[in-house]
Design an enzyme around this catalytic site. Structure first.
Site, short mmCIF file in Angstrom:
data_model
loop_
_atom_site.label_atom_id
_atom_site.label_comp_id
_atom_site.label_asym_id
_atom_site.label_seq_id
_atom_site.Cartn_x
_atom_site.Cartn_y
_atom_site.Cartn_z
CB CYS A 132 12.43 -5.82 9.44
SG CYS A 132 11.59 -7.44 9.34
CG ASN A 178 2.45 0.76 3.70
OD1 ASN A 178 3.55 1.26 3.54
ND2 ASN A 178 2.22 -0.49 3.39
N GLY A 179 0.88 -1.45 5.88
CA GLY A 179 1.52 -2.37 6.81
C GLY A 179 0.58 -3.50 7.17
CG ASP A 201 14.40 -9.90 -11.50
OD1 ASP A 201 14.29 -8.68 -11.25
OD2 ASP A 201 13.42 -10.62 -11.75
CG ASP A 202 13.69 -7.55 -7.55
OD1 ASP A 202 13.25 -7.87 -8.66
OD2 ASP A 202 13.07 -7.71 -6.50
CB CYS A 262 10.66 -3.31 5.25
SG CYS A 262 10.54 -4.45 3.85
CB SER A 297 12.37 -5.72 -10.67
OG SER A 297 12.39 -6.80 -11.58
CB CYS A 318 6.94 -10.59 4.68
SG CYS A 318 6.68 -8.94 5.37
N GLY A 355 0.50 -0.32 -4.90
CA GLY A 355 -0.79 -1.00 -4.83
C GLY A 355 -1.63 -0.67 -6.03
CB CYS A 365 -0.90 0.04 1.23
SG CYS A 365 -1.96 -1.39 1.34
CB CYS A 423 11.64 -12.06 4.06
SG CYS A 423 12.55 -10.64 3.46
CE1 TYR A 476 9.56 -5.93 -7.76
CE2 TYR A 476 8.13 -5.88 -5.85
CZ TYR A 476 8.31 -5.99 -7.21
OH TYR A 476 7.21 -6.15 -8.03
P1 AMP Z 1 8.70 -14.97 -8.91
O1 AMP Z 1 10.03 -15.52 -8.51
O2 AMP Z 1 8.11 -15.56 -10.13
O3 AMP Z 1 7.73 -15.07 -7.75
O4 AMP Z 1 8.87 -13.44 -9.23
C1 AMP Z 1 9.80 -12.66 -8.59
C2 AMP Z 1 9.74 -11.28 -9.16
O5 AMP Z 1 8.55 -10.62 -8.74
C3 AMP Z 1 10.90 -10.46 -8.62
O6 AMP Z 1 11.86 -10.35 -9.62
C4 AMP Z 1 10.32 -9.12 -8.28
O7 AMP Z 1 10.53 -8.26 -9.36
C5 AMP Z 1 8.86 -9.37 -8.13
N1 AMP Z 1 8.46 -9.48 -6.72
C6 AMP Z 1 9.18 -9.82 -5.67
N2 AMP Z 1 8.43 -9.83 -4.55
C7 AMP Z 1 7.21 -9.49 -4.91
C8 AMP Z 1 5.98 -9.33 -4.20
N3 AMP Z 1 5.88 -9.53 -2.89
N4 AMP Z 1 4.93 -8.94 -4.90
C9 AMP Z 1 5.02 -8.74 -6.22
N5 AMP Z 1 6.12 -8.89 -6.95
C10 AMP Z 1 7.21 -9.26 -6.30
#
Ligand code: AMP
Length: 493
Positions: free
Chosen positions: A446, A113-114, A358-359, A249, A296, A395, A39, A13, A449, A255
């Site tokens: 925190c 938010n939270g 990727d992140d 967090c 990302s 989380c 969101g 959020c 995760c 991300y």
């Molecule tokens: P997946 O491994 O298919 O679940 O997708 C991971 C990707 O979704 C990551 O590269 C992030 O860019 C994105 N992501 C990570 N955490 C979340 C989340 N809680 N909600 C939505 N997208 C996320």
């Protein structure tokens, strides 16, 4: 074999508030626009004029919900707004925020938010006392506690309420006279104060919203702090003077937040890029190209490329106008949803050794399909580099991956994940490296995760529908354990 997630959880959020501006609702609209990434399920604005509240909310994206006429009718020089993805309570219009109540104290609106970790218990208590809840979101508990008739003034009621609720919250509240912002004592979620050229005060989850409306950043709301903004100015109360320790967090940096936001004095873009550099220092991979997963992985991939000297290319091109797909999943378009969002420039990767950055990997579905696309295009080797450590634990403070059965790294070794992804190698950033990139102390974060250390204890079976489930039936111990123990089996044993 794990099934692709039919419905991937979105972000959580964003909250926004403004006091003392003739175009309060319009600026809130722009503020929510800037916070849309936090969101996309619903959004709402409540304004206040002459002690009367005006409200509009809806399902979908901010520009789909509001238009000029609607904003024009949201009169007043103060307003609060919210963009929501559900972390507690399901996706219904009735759960869209800000939530409002008309009580002995007058009207109150809340945007949160939270995630509250003692929501079920508090709601039970309030329901037994006869409080009629209208929604299934934990945020309504805050609203109803504020609405309780007591001899205390608003300030005392606020402090008392915040001291009863537990977990993560950054909230904005509007009364008929004030705009209020507050953060939980650990400061899990961000909240900042800004000021417009005409002197209006602004509260926002992220500073990027200030840029859009030409507001100056003033400061962050401190963990455990309540700021009360009214005609006289800003008053600050510390609701937890005895509390020690912060737990921001860290995934906001990895991300969630926008790269153009400044969190705790650090620009997210810089932190992400440094995470990429650190990843390259920790994992030296021989390759021809570094490719980000847009958007990302972009900052981290740039950092990785700079540090390693391996050229950076935007081989995946993103379509920014993707809506819902109405096509049936036939053989021909079975990967439509994947391809419509990101298309690969195949000639760029053919016969090359590529590092895709990727992140994070949560369920692994996204990454797996990207590796496949690269291999189908003729990439000779595909190495996956992830700019955070493996996600091992759920989380419970507001990020929507609460179920450990869905976290790939919670159930599989790095090599098993690599095999599932069909990658030639897989590299995660270390916990130390991630923290180092922020230049902030580890004990101010925190990282539950990643490291399983939860700053606030939580109900083991907490998940986003807990309030609804509790109404139907309480989970038996067996059900709860089964839920905790279910594993994702990625590879045939
Ligand atoms: P997946 O491994 O298919 O679940 O997708 C991971 C990707 O979704 C990551 O590269 C992030 O860019 C994105 N992501 C990570 N955490 C979340 C989340 N809680 N909600 C939505 N997208 C996320």
């Amino acid at each position: 074999m794990m099934q692709p997630a039919a419905h991937y959880p979105k972000h959580y959020c964003g909250v926004f508030g403004i006091f003392g501006h003739p175009s309060a609702a319009e600026l809130t609209y722009y503020g929510l626009y800037a916070l849309q990434h936090r969101g996309q399920e619903s959004a709402g604005i409540v304004s206040c004029h002459d002690g009367r509240f005006f409200k509009h909310h809806g399902m979908g994206l901010v520009p789909q919900i509001f238009n000029g006429e609607i904003l024009h009718n949201l009169v007043g020089d103060r307003a609060i707004g919210h963009t929501r993805y559900s972390t507690t309570g399901s996706s219904h219009l009735k759960n869209a925020q800000p939530l409002t109540v008309d009580c002995v104290r007058g009207q109150i609106a809340v945007a949160h938010n939270g995630n509250l970790t003692n929501a079920a218990q508090l709601r039970d208590e309030l329901e037994r006392a006869g409080v009629p809840f209208q929604t299934t979101v934990d945020s309504e508990i805050i609203l109803m506690m504020l609405a309780q008739p007591t001899m205390n003034g608003m300030e005392n009621t606020l402090v008392k309420t915040l001291r009863r609720i537990e977990g993560a919250y950054s909230i904005v509240i509007m009364t008929e006279k004030e705009l209020i912002g507050a953060r939980d004592p650990f400061g899990f979620r961000p909240l900042s104060i800004g000021r417009t050229a005409n002197g209006a005060y602004v509260l926002s989850s992220e500073t990027t919203a200030f840029d859009l409306i030409h507001a100056e950043f003033v400061r962050d709301v401190a963990p455990g702090e309540i700021v009360i903004i009214n005609e006289k100015g800003v008053m600050s109360i510390q609701a937890f003077p005895e509390h020690k320790g912060e737990a921001f967090c860290i995934f906001e940096y990895v991300y969630f937040a926008r790269p153009d936001s400044v969190l705790r004095g650090r620009t997210v873009y810089d932190v992400r890029k440094e995470m990429g550099r650190q990843l390259a220092r920790e994992h030296n991979v021989a390759a021809d190209l570094v490719i980000p997963v847009p958007d990302s992985g972009v900052c981290a991939a740039m950092g990785y490329s700079e540090q390693s000297g391996i050229p950076y290319e935007m081989a995946f091109i993103r379509n920014h106008y993707v809506g819902r797909s109405f096509l049936q999943p036939t053989q021909l378009i079975r990967d439509f949803n994947v391809r419509v969002k990101l298309n690969l420039i195949e000639s760029m990767v053919k016969d090359k050794r590529v590092i895709i950055v990727d992140d994070s990997i949560v369920r692994g579905t996204t990454c797996r399909s990207r590796v496949k696309t690269l291999k189908d295009a003729g990439a000779r080797e595909v190495h996956v580099a992830v700019s955070c450590p493996p996600h091992m634990h759920p989380c419970v403070y507001g990020i929507d991956f609460p179920d450990r059965t869905k976290l790939m790294a919670a159930n599989n070794s790095v090599d098993e994940i690599r095999r599932y992804l069909n990658a030639d190698s897989l590299h995660y950033l270390s916990q130390e490296g991630m923290v180092q990139a922020t230049t902030l102390p580890r004990n101010s974060f925190c990282m539950a995760c990643y490291d399983g250390r939860y700053p606030v204890p939580y109900d083991q079976v907490l998940d986003k529908h807990i309030i609804e489930k509790r109404r139907r039936t309480t989970l038996t111990l067996g059900e709860a354990m089964e839920r905790e123990n279910r594993q994702i089996n990625l590879l045939p044993s």
